[in-house]
Design a protein around this motif. Structure first.
Motif, PDB file in Angstrom:
ATOM      1  N   LEU A   6       0.828  -1.212   0.000  1.00 54.31           N
ATOM      2  CA  LEU A   6       0.000   0.000   0.000  1.00 54.31           C
ATOM      3  C   LEU A   6       0.856   1.253   0.000  1.00 54.31           C
ATOM      4  CD1 LEU A   6      -2.818   1.393   0.315  1.00 54.31           C
ATOM      5  CD2 LEU A   6      -2.418   1.291   2.803  1.00 54.31           C
ATOM      6  N   LEU A   7       1.888   1.276   0.837  1.00 47.85           N
ATOM      7  CA  LEU A   7       2.681   2.487   1.010  1.00 47.85           C
ATOM      8  C   LEU A   7       3.868   2.580   0.058  1.00 47.85           C
ATOM      9  CD1 LEU A   7       2.799   2.722   4.916  1.00 47.85           C
ATOM     10  CD2 LEU A   7       1.127   3.710   3.333  1.00 47.85           C
ATOM     11  N   GLY A   8       4.309   1.451  -0.459  1.00 45.58           N
ATOM     12  CA  GLY A   8       5.476   1.462  -1.332  1.00 45.58           C
ATOM     13  C   GLY A   8       6.794   1.413  -0.593  1.00 45.58           C
ATOM     14  N   THR A   9       6.781   1.002   0.668  1.00 47.55           N
ATOM     15  CA  THR A   9       8.009   0.888   1.452  1.00 47.55           C
ATOM     16  C   THR A   9       8.600  -0.510   1.331  1.00 47.55           C
ATOM     17  OG1 THR A   9       6.738   0.245   3.411  1.00 47.55           O
ATOM     18  CG2 THR A   9       7.222   2.588   3.143  1.00 47.55           C
ATOM     19  N   ARG A  10       9.843  -0.669   1.751  1.00 46.25           N
ATOM     20  CA  ARG A  10      10.461  -1.993   1.780  1.00 46.25           C
ATOM     21  C   ARG A  10      10.204  -2.704   3.100  1.00 46.25           C
ATOM     22  NH1 ARG A  10      14.828   1.045   0.181  1.00 46.25           N
ATOM     23  NH2 ARG A  10      16.040   0.447   2.028  1.00 46.25           N
ATOM     24  N   LEU A  11       9.949  -1.936   4.157  1.00 46.34           N
ATOM     25  CA  LEU A  11       9.763  -2.496   5.496  1.00 46.34           C
ATOM     26  C   LEU A  11       8.413  -2.068   6.065  1.00 46.34           C
ATOM     27  CD1 LEU A  11      13.306  -1.662   6.971  1.00 46.34           C
ATOM     28  CD2 LEU A  11      12.556  -3.839   5.976  1.00 46.34           C
ATOM     29  N   PRO A  12       7.848  -2.847   6.994  1.00 52.17           N
ATOM     30  CA  PRO A  12       6.553  -2.501   7.589  1.00 52.17           C
ATOM     31  C   PRO A  12       6.680  -1.568   8.798  1.00 52.17           C
ATOM     32  CG  PRO A  12       7.206  -4.642   8.399  1.00 52.17           C
ATOM     33  CD  PRO A  12       8.305  -4.188   7.451  1.00 52.17           C
ATOM     34  N   ILE A  13       7.665  -0.678   8.760  1.00 51.84           N
ATOM     35  CA  ILE A  13       7.967   0.205   9.889  1.00 51.84           C
ATOM     36  C   ILE A  13       7.622   1.649   9.520  1.00 51.84           C
ATOM     37  CG2 ILE A  13       9.742   1.073  11.456  1.00 51.84           C
ATOM     38  CD1 ILE A  13       9.117  -1.904  11.835  1.00 51.84           C
ATOM     39  N   ILE A  14       6.830   2.286  10.376  1.00 46.01           N
ATOM     40  CA  ILE A  14       6.502   3.702  10.220  1.00 46.01           C
ATOM     41  C   ILE A  14       7.073   4.440  11.418  1.00 46.01           C
ATOM     42  CG2 ILE A  14       4.652   5.423  10.072  1.00 46.01           C
ATOM     43  CD1 ILE A  14       2.863   3.238   8.899  1.00 46.01           C
ATOM     44  N   GLN A  15       7.845   5.488  11.151  1.00 45.51           N
ATOM     45  CA  GLN A  15       8.333   6.352  12.226  1.00 45.51           C
ATOM     46  C   GLN A  15       7.222   7.329  12.584  1.00 45.51           C
ATOM     47  OE1 GLN A  15      10.117   9.692  10.694  1.00 45.51           O
ATOM     48  NE2 GLN A  15       9.180  10.536  12.539  1.00 45.51           N
ATOM     49  N   ALA A  16       6.810   7.322  13.834  1.00 44.80           N
ATOM     50  CA  ALA A  16       5.713   8.186  14.264  1.00 44.80           C
ATOM     51  C   ALA A  16       6.105   9.654  14.150  1.00 44.80           C
ATOM     52  CB  ALA A  16       5.326   7.871  15.708  1.00 44.80           C
ATOM     53  N   VAL A 127      -0.327  10.965   3.515  1.00 40.84           N
ATOM     54  CA  VAL A 127      -0.746  12.038   4.419  1.00 40.84           C
ATOM     55  C   VAL A 127      -1.516  11.382   5.560  1.00 40.84           C
ATOM     56  CG1 VAL A 127      -1.989  14.207   4.681  1.00 40.84           C
ATOM     57  CG2 VAL A 127      -0.906  13.659   2.489  1.00 40.84           C
ATOM     58  N   SER A 128      -1.064  11.616   6.781  1.00 42.14           N
ATOM     59  CA  SER A 128      -1.728  11.006   7.936  1.00 42.14           C
ATOM     60  C   SER A 128      -2.320  12.089   8.824  1.00 42.14           C
ATOM     61  CB  SER A 128      -0.757  10.134   8.731  1.00 42.14           C
ATOM     62  OG  SER A 128       0.269  10.906   9.323  1.00 42.14           O
ATOM     63  N   PHE A 129      -3.325  11.695   9.597  1.00 46.99           N
ATOM     64  CA  PHE A 129      -4.042  12.646  10.435  1.00 46.99           C
ATOM     65  C   PHE A 129      -4.192  12.118  11.854  1.00 46.99           C
ATOM     66  CE2 PHE A 129      -5.403  13.559   6.107  1.00 46.99           C
ATOM     67  CZ  PHE A 129      -5.244  14.938   6.059  1.00 46.99           C
ATOM     68  N   HIS A 130      -4.255  13.062  12.782  1.00 45.58           N
ATOM     69  CA  HIS A 130      -4.577  12.807  14.176  1.00 45.58           C
ATOM     70  C   HIS A 130      -5.913  13.495  14.433  1.00 45.58           C
ATOM     71  CE1 HIS A 130      -2.343  10.679  17.159  1.00 45.58           C
ATOM     72  NE2 HIS A 130      -2.342  11.623  18.071  1.00 45.58           N
ATOM     73  N   PHE A 131      -6.755  12.919  15.233  1.00 46.40           N
ATOM     74  CA  PHE A 131      -8.074  13.477  15.554  1.00 46.40           C
ATOM     75  C   PHE A 131      -9.032  13.378  14.363  1.00 46.40           C
ATOM     76  CE2 PHE A 131      -4.889  16.241  17.806  1.00 46.40           C
ATOM     77  CZ  PHE A 131      -4.952  15.565  19.013  1.00 46.40           C
ATOM     78  N   GLU A 140     -10.460  13.290  -0.709  1.00 53.32           N
ATOM     79  CA  GLU A 140     -10.494  12.884  -2.113  1.00 53.32           C
ATOM     80  C   GLU A 140      -9.425  13.603  -2.930  1.00 53.32           C
ATOM     81  OE1 GLU A 140     -12.107  10.313  -3.457  1.00 53.32           O
ATOM     82  OE2 GLU A 140     -12.580   9.962  -1.351  1.00 53.32           O
ATOM     83  N   ARG A 141      -9.142  14.845  -2.583  1.00 55.58           N
ATOM     84  CA  ARG A 141      -8.087  15.584  -3.299  1.00 55.58           C
ATOM     85  C   ARG A 141      -6.741  14.897  -3.107  1.00 55.58           C
ATOM     86  NH1 ARG A 141      -6.796  21.174  -3.987  1.00 55.58           N
ATOM     87  NH2 ARG A 141      -5.053  21.231  -5.482  1.00 55.58           N
ATOM     88  N   ILE A 142      -6.452  14.496  -1.894  1.00 52.52           N
ATOM     89  CA  ILE A 142      -5.194  13.794  -1.616  1.00 52.52           C
ATOM     90  C   ILE A 142      -5.133  12.490  -2.407  1.00 52.52           C
ATOM     91  CG2 ILE A 142      -3.849  12.631   0.177  1.00 52.52           C
ATOM     92  CD1 ILE A 142      -5.104  14.730   2.155  1.00 52.52           C
ATOM     93  N   LYS A 143      -6.219  11.751  -2.390  1.00 55.18           N
ATOM     94  CA  LYS A 143      -6.249  10.481  -3.119  1.00 55.18           C
ATOM     95  C   LYS A 143      -6.142  10.704  -4.620  1.00 55.18           C
ATOM     96  CE  LYS A 143      -8.682   7.584   0.173  1.00 55.18           C
ATOM     97  NZ  LYS A 143      -9.695   6.521   0.292  1.00 55.18           N
ATOM     98  N   GLY A 144      -6.601  11.862  -5.069  1.00 57.24           N
ATOM     99  CA  GLY A 144      -6.571  12.173  -6.489  1.00 57.24           C
ATOM    100  C   GLY A 144      -5.171  12.260  -7.065  1.00 57.24           C
ATOM    101  N   TRP A 145      -4.190  12.661  -6.266  1.00 56.15           N
ATOM    102  CA  TRP A 145      -2.814  12.686  -6.777  1.00 56.15           C
ATOM    103  C   TRP A 145      -2.068  11.389  -6.439  1.00 56.15           C
ATOM    104  CZ3 TRP A 145      -3.014  16.956  -2.914  1.00 56.15           C
ATOM    105  CH2 TRP A 145      -2.451  16.608  -1.669  1.00 56.15           C
ATOM    106  N   GLY A 146      -2.816  10.400  -5.922  1.00 53.94           N
ATOM    107  CA  GLY A 146      -2.211   9.109  -5.614  1.00 53.94           C
ATOM    108  C   GLY A 146      -1.747   8.966  -4.190  1.00 53.94           C
ATOM    109  N   GLY A 147      -2.045   9.971  -3.353  1.00 47.54           N
ATOM    110  CA  GLY A 147      -1.639   9.908  -1.959  1.00 47.54           C
ATOM    111  C   GLY A 147      -2.464   8.910  -1.160  1.00 47.54           C
ATOM    112  N   LYS A 148      -1.824   8.264  -0.212  1.00 42.79           N
ATOM    113  CA  LYS A 148      -2.527   7.353   0.702  1.00 42.79           C
ATOM    114  C   LYS A 148      -2.857   8.110   1.981  1.00 42.79           C
ATOM    115  CE  LYS A 148      -1.923   4.158  -2.319  1.00 42.79           C
ATOM    116  NZ  LYS A 148      -3.056   3.823  -3.212  1.00 42.79           N
TER     117      LYS A 148
END
Length: 347
Positions: A6-16, A127-131, A140-148
């Motif tokens: 989904l993200l296009g990373t090599r590892l399943p690790i996300i830095q918070a 693009v990630s969100f809190h709250f 939808e705009r973010i998804k429109g340019w291919g953003g997750k």
């Protein structure tokens, strides 16, 4: 289900994303190792955000993540603000500060149309969100340019809401996590569960990937979360001692002291519940108090105390954010740490 496709990373690790203790340097280092590096944006000016976006766009090896707050600023209440200032007045006197000189302001900007227009030319991959999430058209705009689009859930109800409203993956934030709670449907902390209680329930209920966050500090913890169905793991506290982090010397010292064993949720620094190492102001006012104004309005009055105390070498009024499990903090490069964290999950 793994998060890498989904993200296009090599590892399943996300830095918070961790506001106040990092900039793009930490994110870039994690990206180079194959994880998803994240940049906290809610406290950046438009000019600073553009500068960081230019660095990320030019230098990132792989996808990167911008994190924003999707909160709404509450109206200011003069009575509540005066109550908060009255509680802090003895500390102002102790440090020789003028409490009447406090500048108003929330200090944390919610994601809005202007911010969306600013980031759109850079087409951030994630693009990630809190709250919660911003309004549907922005998602939808973010998804429109291919953003997750990712967002945080602290309860099963929040996870279901996020899936319904367009999130591509949900971050299951357990009660153990450092920093601010990502709750948005309710601020009742009794509804929150630990990571390993919340995670399998979200995995069973949702059709989108679930990312585990909170109380996970090392490769064994990452492997355990993945065994419970996590598509990936988000970690923050373990990166705080990395040289690429901007963690202050006072914060670094606290993380390496016996004080780090005692963390608590507190609303004294922003008005919103967040986990940090217990310090003087948390002990004396109580970590959770009815006195501060709501998130994010409490920060204006306590920030001058923090600045003055830190100049004297004291963290009495500093938010020493940390998860309950800070045993994984290591003063090694972020790239080395990222590879270590993923060492037991396989390809």
């Amino acid at each position: 289900m793994r998060i890498e496709p989904l993200l296009g990373t090599r590892l399943p690790i996300i830095q918070a994303p961790m506001a106040g203790v990092q900039n793009s340097a930490l994110a870039l280092a994690v990206c180079r190792a194959g994880g998803l590096g994240s940049l906290p944006c809610a406290m950046l000016s438009a000019e600073a955000l553009v500068q960081e976006l230019e660095l990320l766009s030019a230098e990132a090896a792989g996808p990167w993540n911008l994190n924003f707050f999707a909160h709404s600023n509450p109206p200011a209440e003069a009575a509540r603000e005066q109550q908060w200032r009255a509680a802090l007045t003895p500390y102002y006197a102790e440090l020789g500060l003028d409490i009447e000189a406090i500048s108003a302001g929330a200090g944390r900007r919610p994601f809005d149309a202007a911010t969306l227009e600013l980031i759109a030319p850079f087409r951030p991959p994630v693009v990630s969100f809190h709250f919660g999430l911003p309004e549907a058209a922005m998602v939808e705009r973010i998804k429109g340019w291919g953003g997750k689009v990712l967002s945080t859930a602290t309860t099963l109800a929040e996870g279901r809401w996020l899936q319904t409203h367009g999130a591509d993956a949900v971050i299951a934030q357990g009660l153990e996590a450092g920093g601010h709670r990502g709750h948005f449907l309710s601020t009742d902390l009794s509804l929150q569960m630990g990571t390993f209680a919340l995670l399998p329930q979200l995995v069973a209920a949702l059709d989108i990937p679930v990312i585990a966050a909170g109380g996970i500090a090392d490769a064994d913890g990452v492997a355990a979360a993945m065994a419970l169905g996590a598509a990936g793991v988000q970690l923050g506290t373990s990166y705080l001692l990395c040289p690429e982090a901007t963690t202050s010397q006072l914060h670094r010292a606290a993380l390496q002291s016996e004080a780090a064993q005692h963390t608590a949720l507190t609303n004294l620094f922003s008005g919103g519940a967040a986990r940090g190492i217990v310090n003087r102001v948390m002990r004396e006012l109580g970590p959770l108090s009815e006195t501060p104004p709501p998130f994010p309005l409490a920060g204006g009055a306590i920030t001058p105390l923090r600045s003055a105390a830190e100049q004297r070498g004291s963290s009495d009024f500093s938010p020493l954010w940390s998860g309950q499990n800070n045993s994984g903090c290591k003063a090694i490069t972020a790239a080395e740490l990222t590879l270590e964290l993923a060492a037991k999950v396989g390809a």
